[in-house]
Design a protein around this motif. Structure first.
Motif, PDB file in Angstrom:
ATOM      1  N   SER A   1      -3.308 -42.528  -6.699  1.00  0.00           N
ATOM      2  CA  SER A   1      -3.981 -43.826  -6.652  1.00  0.00           C
ATOM      3  C   SER A   1      -2.927 -44.909  -6.829  1.00  0.00           C
ATOM      4  N   ILE A   2      -3.250 -46.107  -6.353  1.00  0.00           N
ATOM      5  CA  ILE A   2      -2.335 -47.245  -6.431  1.00  0.00           C
ATOM      6  C   ILE A   2      -3.107 -48.411  -7.009  1.00  0.00           C
ATOM      7  N   ASP A   3      -2.601 -48.994  -8.089  1.00  0.00           N
ATOM      8  CA  ASP A   3      -3.333 -50.098  -8.711  1.00  0.00           C
ATOM      9  C   ASP A   3      -2.847 -51.437  -8.159  1.00  0.00           C
ATOM     10  N   ALA A   4      -3.412 -52.515  -8.675  1.00  0.00           N
ATOM     11  CA  ALA A   4      -3.117 -53.845  -8.150  1.00  0.00           C
ATOM     12  C   ALA A   4      -1.661 -54.239  -8.342  1.00  0.00           C
ATOM     13  N   SER A   5      -0.996 -53.669  -9.344  1.00  0.00           N
ATOM     14  CA  SER A   5       0.410 -53.982  -9.573  1.00  0.00           C
ATOM     15  C   SER A   5       1.343 -53.148  -8.717  1.00  0.00           C
ATOM     16  N   GLY A   6       0.763 -52.300  -7.849  1.00  0.00           N
ATOM     17  CA  GLY A   6       1.591 -51.470  -6.982  1.00  0.00           C
ATOM     18  C   GLY A   6       2.067 -50.189  -7.627  1.00  0.00           C
ATOM     19  N   THR A   7       1.592 -49.887  -8.835  1.00  0.00           N
ATOM     20  CA  THR A   7       2.012 -48.657  -9.502  1.00  0.00           C
ATOM     21  C   THR A   7       1.316 -47.468  -8.869  1.00  0.00           C
ATOM     22  N   ILE A   8       2.097 -46.507  -8.438  1.00  0.00           N
ATOM     23  CA  ILE A   8       1.567 -45.300  -7.810  1.00  0.00           C
ATOM     24  C   ILE A   8       1.417 -44.250  -8.902  1.00  0.00           C
ATOM     25  N   ARG A   9       0.204 -43.784  -9.071  1.00  0.00           N
ATOM     26  CA  ARG A   9      -0.100 -42.844 -10.150  1.00  0.00           C
ATOM     27  C   ARG A   9      -0.592 -41.535  -9.565  1.00  0.00           C
ATOM     28  N   ALA A  10       0.024 -40.440 -10.012  1.00  0.00           N
ATOM     29  CA  ALA A  10      -0.385 -39.110  -9.568  1.00  0.00           C
ATOM     30  C   ALA A  10      -1.397 -38.545 -10.556  1.00  0.00           C
TER      31      ALA A  10
END
Length: 599
Positions: free
Chosen positions: A489-498
């Protein structure tokens, strides 16, 4: 000159057609920005100026400007790496070190796990370390770490616990038993007598016949009276009275008469309970009235023929025995033997999932037992077994005392629970498992894993005893089982989380964005991207949402910003201009032909 002016007009109309045609061709291109042809008029220049009657020399292309307004939005479910910038900024991509900028957010994972666009250019951003912390300020090719999440043994348990002050204590007085001296504080033994039985003369009838034979007198008999005193508090006692080991009022019963006493600060006594047979005479003496003397017949106690002979004095002290001596210790109140299977042997229990070095899950339970007004014990078991030796069930135990305001006054660890600054560290845990469950050969054996070598730290600094529900909140337990990559998933800050199969998440990178002082100065390139120029100024990098940079919307794409109706109108206008300039050329040709024929 008219020919040149008309030819310039034709070139301008043709350029308008080219620009509008390019816009129309890219109406469905992701991230495409439309362009507009801009023209300027031409005038001849002379040494002394053109004069007020200058006609002009036609037109020329001044600029092809770009429209950087946001394009249409459309979702792209099923493409987890699709992104859209909501606001200002450009994605940064690299092609073997050559950096470009784009608004097209259609990205995928390549064979080497890098995030790339459809042309293989790698998306740029900030990487993450093994703990999932973003390494800011260092631009890198974003790569998806597809390795499994390794297991981690539990080392910390954080929690907020309130033990309800209204919870009844499980510490109770032992059941009174005259045969067990540990159930009472003192006993006063005295001998009392009944009234005996008076002689009964014979009764004769007519003719001197004996109707009722005479009965000799029965002298008063001795009886053993005992007063048992149980000190229940500093100024409170329970008193039990028996005669011959029986109830003074019912020889068929072994239940003693009972009442309670409280000594006030001024020395006076207040009593409660008892029955109509117990009377208070003074602060040092009570009395027993209408007691029933008993006799044993055939091994059975029954009311005897003798009367009681009146009230019996019950002094609270007799000789050297003072039944209400304030110096006597308060009777111990033992708690029930703790057994995890017996809910009556503890007040409440809290359970936590913990993990060993192989990621095996275990259940740590904290059993709390209230054993006094402001006193508690905590029994700790893992899988309801002893943490060090799973063949045993004895718990590790700690104790807590609370102040009047509900805060912790003191706490003490025990074997296996080391105390350090309101933190209990569980030491010596040997992870085990049950084999042959349900069979006569069932037993616990070690499972081959180990616990965290530093132990498991259990934070008790937020423990309280207030008049509220017994509850635990803010539970935080580290450690986890192994996990397989299951999504992103990718949040509004652009952090890509597995996300992993064990329910955990880990940051694997953060998308970076670029912005420019003059976007119109960017050089358009093929594949919906731009490169920086001197006119655009140097790229300024940042994270999405920071400053004037836009945020990231996952599984969404920005389409072309071409307005088709406007472009069709532009085509008609360009066509009209082209036809008009063609007409100028044909008219000029007719005029020239007329001149030639006239000469």
């Amino acid at each position: 000159m008219s020919f040149n002016i008309a030819l310039g007009g034709l070139r301008a109309a043709h350029k308008r057609l080219e620009v509008a045609g390019n816009n129309i061709a890219n109406v469905g291109t992701v991230g495409f920005k439309s362009s507009r042809a801009e023209f300027s008029a031409l005038y001849s220049s002379a040494r002394l100026g053109s004069g007020r009657d200058a006609v002009g020399d036609g037109v020329r292309l001044a600029n092809v400007s770009q429209n950087f307004n946001a394009g249409d939005v459309f979702s792209s479910q099923g493409h987890p790496l699709d992104m859209r910038i909501q606001g200002n900024g450009f994605f940064v991509v690299s092609d073997r070190g050559s950096v470009g900028y784009t608004r097209a957010g259609a990205f995928v994972k390549d064979a080497n796990d890098f995030i790339v666009d459809s042309h293989g250019r790698r998306l740029q951003g900030y990487g993450a370390n093994s703990q999932g912390d973003i390494v800011a300020g260092v631009r890198t090719d974003l790569k998806i770490d597809t390795s499994n999440l390794a297991p981690k043994a539990t080392s910390e348990i954080g929690q907020v616990i309130n033990l309800g002050s209204a919870t009844p204590s499980l510490a109770t007085l032992p059941l009174f038993n005259p045969a067990d001296p540990s159930t009472y504080t003192k006993v006063i033994t005295r001998t009392i007598q009944d009234a005996g039985v008076a002689a009964v003369p014979a009764v004769t009838g007519a003719g001197g016949a004996v109707v009722t034979p005479a009965r000799p007198a029965v002298p008063p008999a001795d009886h053993e009276l005992k007063q048992y005193f149980v000190k229940t508090a500093d100024d409170q006692w329970n008193v039990y009275v028996t005669v011959d080991g029986l109830s003074p009022t019912d020889p068929a019963s072994h239940t003693p008469l009972q009442w309670s006493m409280v000594k006030r600060p001024d020395g006076t006594l207040v009593y409660t309970g008892g029955s109509q047979h117990i009377k208070k005479l003074s602060d040092t003496e009570f009395s027993l009235t209408r007691w029933v003397p008993a006799q044993q017949q055939g091994g059975v106690w029954k009311p005897g023929p003798a009367a009681s002979g009146g009230p019996v004095s019950l002094p609270l002290s007799d000789g050297g025995v003072n039944g209400v001596d304030e110096r006597d210790p308060v009777m111990d109140r033992p708690v029930p033997l703790f057994r995890p299977a017996d809910a009556e042997s503890y007040s409440t229990v809290f359970s936590s999932k913990i993990f060993d070095s192989q990621g095996n899950e275990h259940e740590l339970k904290q059993y709390f037992v209230k054993d006094g007004v402001n006193s508690w014990q905590m029994h700790l078991l893992i899988n309801d077994r002893n943490p060090m030796d799973a063949q045993r069930t004895e718990p590790y135990t700690a104790s807590f005392l609370f102040n009047a305001d509900g805060t912790v006054s003191s706490m003490a660890g025990g074997s296996g629970l080391e105390l350090d600054n309101q933190t209990l560290t569980l030491k010596g845990w040997v992870p085990s498992r049950l084999v042959d469950a349900g069979k006569s050969t069932a037993r616990w054996i070690t499972n081959g894993a180990v616990a965290n070598p530093e132990g498991i730290r259990i934070d008790m600094s937020r423990l309280s005893q207030h008049n509220a529900e017994t509850a635990r909140s803010s539970l935080q337990v580290d450690g986890h089982s192994p996990g397989l990559l299951s999504g992103m998933s990718i949040d509004a800050s652009g952090t890509i989380r597995a996300s992993f199969s064990n329910g955990l998440y880990r940051n694997i990178g953060q998308v970076m964005l670029a912005q420019f002082a003059n976007e119109q100065g960017l050089q358009p390139q093929s594949d919906s991207r731009w490169t920086e120029t001197i006119e655009s100024g140097a790229a300024v990098y940042g994270t999405p949402g920071a400053g004037s940079l836009g945020s990231i919307i996952e599984q969404s794409l920005e389409g072309s910003n071409v307005k088709l109706t406007e472009e069709l109108i532009e085509l008609i206008q360009a066509q009209t201009a082209y036809q008009a300039n063609s007409k100028v050329i044909s008219t000029e040709g007719t005029l020239m032909q007329t001149i030639i024929q006239a000469t």
